[in-house]
Enzyme design. Structure first.
Site, PDB file in Angstrom:
ATOM      1  N   GLY A  16       0.809  -1.181  -0.011  1.00  0.00           N
ATOM      2  CA  GLY A  16      -0.092   0.018  -0.186  1.00  0.00           C
ATOM      3  C   GLY A  16       0.870   1.173  -0.019  1.00  0.00           C
ATOM      4  N   SER A  17       2.017   1.242  -0.354  1.00  0.00           N
ATOM      5  CA  SER A  17       3.011   2.656  -0.301  1.00  0.00           C
ATOM      6  C   SER A  17       2.309   3.453  -1.421  1.00  0.00           C
ATOM      7  CB  SER A  17       4.182   2.082  -0.597  1.00  0.00           C
ATOM      8  OG  SER A  17       4.546   1.924  -2.240  1.00  0.00           O
ATOM      9  N   ASN A  18       1.572   2.816  -2.455  1.00  0.00           N
ATOM     10  CA  ASN A  18       0.961   3.803  -3.508  1.00  0.00           C
ATOM     11  C   ASN A  18      -0.280   4.328  -2.818  1.00  0.00           C
ATOM     12  OD1 ASN A  18       2.624   3.867  -5.958  1.00  0.00           O
ATOM     13  ND2 ASN A  18       2.815   1.946  -5.758  1.00  0.00           N
ATOM     14  N   LEU A  92      -4.231  -7.167  -7.116  1.00  0.00           N
ATOM     15  CA  LEU A  92      -3.954  -8.350  -7.565  1.00  0.00           C
ATOM     16  C   LEU A  92      -5.372  -9.210  -8.514  1.00  0.00           C
ATOM     17  CD1 LEU A  92      -0.778  -9.480  -5.907  1.00  0.00           C
ATOM     18  CD2 LEU A  92      -1.217  -7.854  -7.798  1.00  0.00           C
ATOM     19  N   ASN A 109      -4.849   1.785 -13.809  1.00  0.00           N
ATOM     20  CA  ASN A 109      -4.012   0.755 -13.016  1.00  0.00           C
ATOM     21  C   ASN A 109      -2.533   1.385 -13.077  1.00  0.00           C
ATOM     22  OD1 ASN A 109      -3.098  -1.489 -11.825  1.00  0.00           O
ATOM     23  ND2 ASN A 109      -2.547  -2.180 -13.756  1.00  0.00           N
ATOM     24  N   HIS A 111       1.282  -0.091 -13.242  1.00  0.00           N
ATOM     25  CA  HIS A 111       1.982  -1.253 -13.628  1.00  0.00           C
ATOM     26  C   HIS A 111       3.489  -1.146 -13.552  1.00  0.00           C
ATOM     27  CE1 HIS A 111       2.470  -5.467 -14.630  1.00  0.00           C
ATOM     28  NE2 HIS A 111       3.298  -5.096 -15.585  1.00  0.00           N
ATOM     29  N   ASP A 152      -3.431  -5.825 -18.036  1.00  0.00           N
ATOM     30  CA  ASP A 152      -2.500  -4.685 -18.517  1.00  0.00           C
ATOM     31  C   ASP A 152      -2.520  -4.409 -19.946  1.00  0.00           C
ATOM     32  OD1 ASP A 152      -1.344  -4.813 -15.877  1.00  0.00           O
ATOM     33  OD2 ASP A 152      -0.184  -6.880 -16.393  1.00  0.00           O
ATOM     34  N   GLU A 181       7.140   5.548  -8.932  1.00  0.00           N
ATOM     35  CA  GLU A 181       5.715   5.584  -8.593  1.00  0.00           C
ATOM     36  C   GLU A 181       5.334   6.841  -7.533  1.00  0.00           C
ATOM     37  OE1 GLU A 181       4.601   1.003  -9.519  1.00  0.00           O
ATOM     38  OE2 GLU A 181       5.044   1.764  -7.328  1.00  0.00           O
TER      39      GLU A 181
HETATM   40  C1  GAR Z   1       3.627  -1.499  -7.368  1.00  0.00           C
HETATM   41  O1  GAR Z   1       4.901  -1.573  -7.580  1.00  0.00           O
HETATM   42  C2  GAR Z   1       2.866  -1.449  -8.407  1.00  0.00           C
HETATM   43  O2  GAR Z   1       3.300  -1.074  -9.771  1.00  0.00           O
HETATM   44  C3  GAR Z   1       2.456  -3.113  -8.690  1.00  0.00           C
HETATM   45  O3  GAR Z   1       2.556  -3.575  -7.330  1.00  0.00           O
HETATM   46  C4  GAR Z   1       3.160  -2.651  -6.465  1.00  0.00           C
HETATM   47  C5  GAR Z   1       2.419  -2.372  -5.326  1.00  0.00           C
HETATM   48  O4  GAR Z   1       3.143  -1.709  -4.130  1.00  0.00           O
HETATM   49  N1  GAR Z   1       1.422  -3.475  -9.550  1.00  0.00           N
HETATM   50  C6  GAR Z   1       1.406  -4.513 -10.182  1.00  0.00           C
HETATM   51  O5  GAR Z   1       2.310  -5.262 -10.190  1.00  0.00           O
HETATM   52  C7  GAR Z   1       0.160  -4.715 -10.915  1.00  0.00           C
HETATM   53  N2  GAR Z   1       0.290  -5.752 -11.843  1.00  0.00           N
HETATM   54  P1  GAR Z   1       2.371  -1.164  -2.889  1.00  0.00           P
HETATM   55  O6  GAR Z   1       1.356  -2.004  -2.457  1.00  0.00           O
HETATM   56  O7  GAR Z   1       3.487  -0.631  -2.170  1.00  0.00           O
HETATM   57  O8  GAR Z   1       1.819   0.120  -3.684  1.00  0.00           O
END
Ligand code: GAR
Length: 195
Positions: A16-18, A92, A109, A111, A152, A181
């Site tokens: 969940g950093s994003n 996911l 999304n 990616h 994607d 990101e």
């Molecule tokens: C992120 O790097 C995102 O781009 C990726 O999962 C990570 C989640 O990080 N997404 C995918 O791979 C989608 N196919 P987070 O939970 O720290 O935000």
């Protein structure tokens, strides 16, 4: 759903950093017109995104896969929080078709690769970074795109890249991707849906 985006739901399955970064960016803005992250939805009861969102005062709903695929459940939830748009941030599961129809061009999304490289089922997080290392790629990056009914493959809104060097590992690539990101995702969402 209003014509302007006021309330955004973030769907996330992991750390969940994003999600946290988006909450920090939008929910501390001065403008009363700018969108807010109004809800976090996760399918993982152990996901770190839960505590991150709760700490920031954003409501969280933990749903099973079958609840997420249940039109009545999701419709009621989206209405309860007056959701105008959805951001997938490390989510996911496949987005159900009824949500795509409810939110045309309102689901995006992020990616962690330069799509179309390393997209599709099973290509997420660390798997993507390991594939970049295994292929000896010299650049990687992030892609922000509309979501459609295939993994994607929706229209690309934004991409930016970062070099990969001989000494990089999946871990160091992941750190570079998270930095990209952090730097770009909120701004891209703001440009798309902000005022
Ligand atoms: C992120 O790097 C995102 O781009 C990726 O999962 C990570 C989640 O990080 N997404 C995918 O791979 C989608 N196919 P987070 O939970 O720290 O935000």
């Amino acid at each position: 759903m209003s014509t302007t985006v006021r309330n955004i739901a973030v769907f996330a399955s992991g750390s969940g950093s994003n999600a946290e970064n988006l909450i920090r960016y939008f929910n501390t803005m001065d403008s009363i017109h700018s969108p807010r992250i109004a809800l976090v939805v996760t399918n993982r009861p152990d996901a770190m995104v839960i505590s991150r969102a709760e700490k920031a005062g954003v409501p969280v709903r933990i749903l099973t896969r079958s609840q997420i695929n249940d039109e009545a459940v999701m419709k009621a939830l989206m209405e309860e929080f007056a959701i105008d748009a959805i951001v997938l941030a490390g989510f996911l599961l496949m987005v159900p078709l009824f949500l795509l129809r409810m939110y045309p061009d309102r689901i995006i999304n992020i990616h962690p690769s330069l799509l179309p490289r390393y997209g599709g089922r099973g290509m997420y997080g660390r798997h993507v970074h390991q594939a970049v290392i295994d292929a000896h790629d010299t650049i990687t990056g992030i892609t922000i795109h509309y979501v459609n009914e295939e993994y994607d493959s929706g229209q690309i809104l934004f991409q930016t890249s970062v070099p990969v060097t001989d000494t990089d590992t999946a871990d160091t690539v992941e750190a570079k991707i998270h930095a990209l990101e952090r730097e770009h995702f909120p701004q891209v969402v703001h440009q798309l849906w902000g005022i």
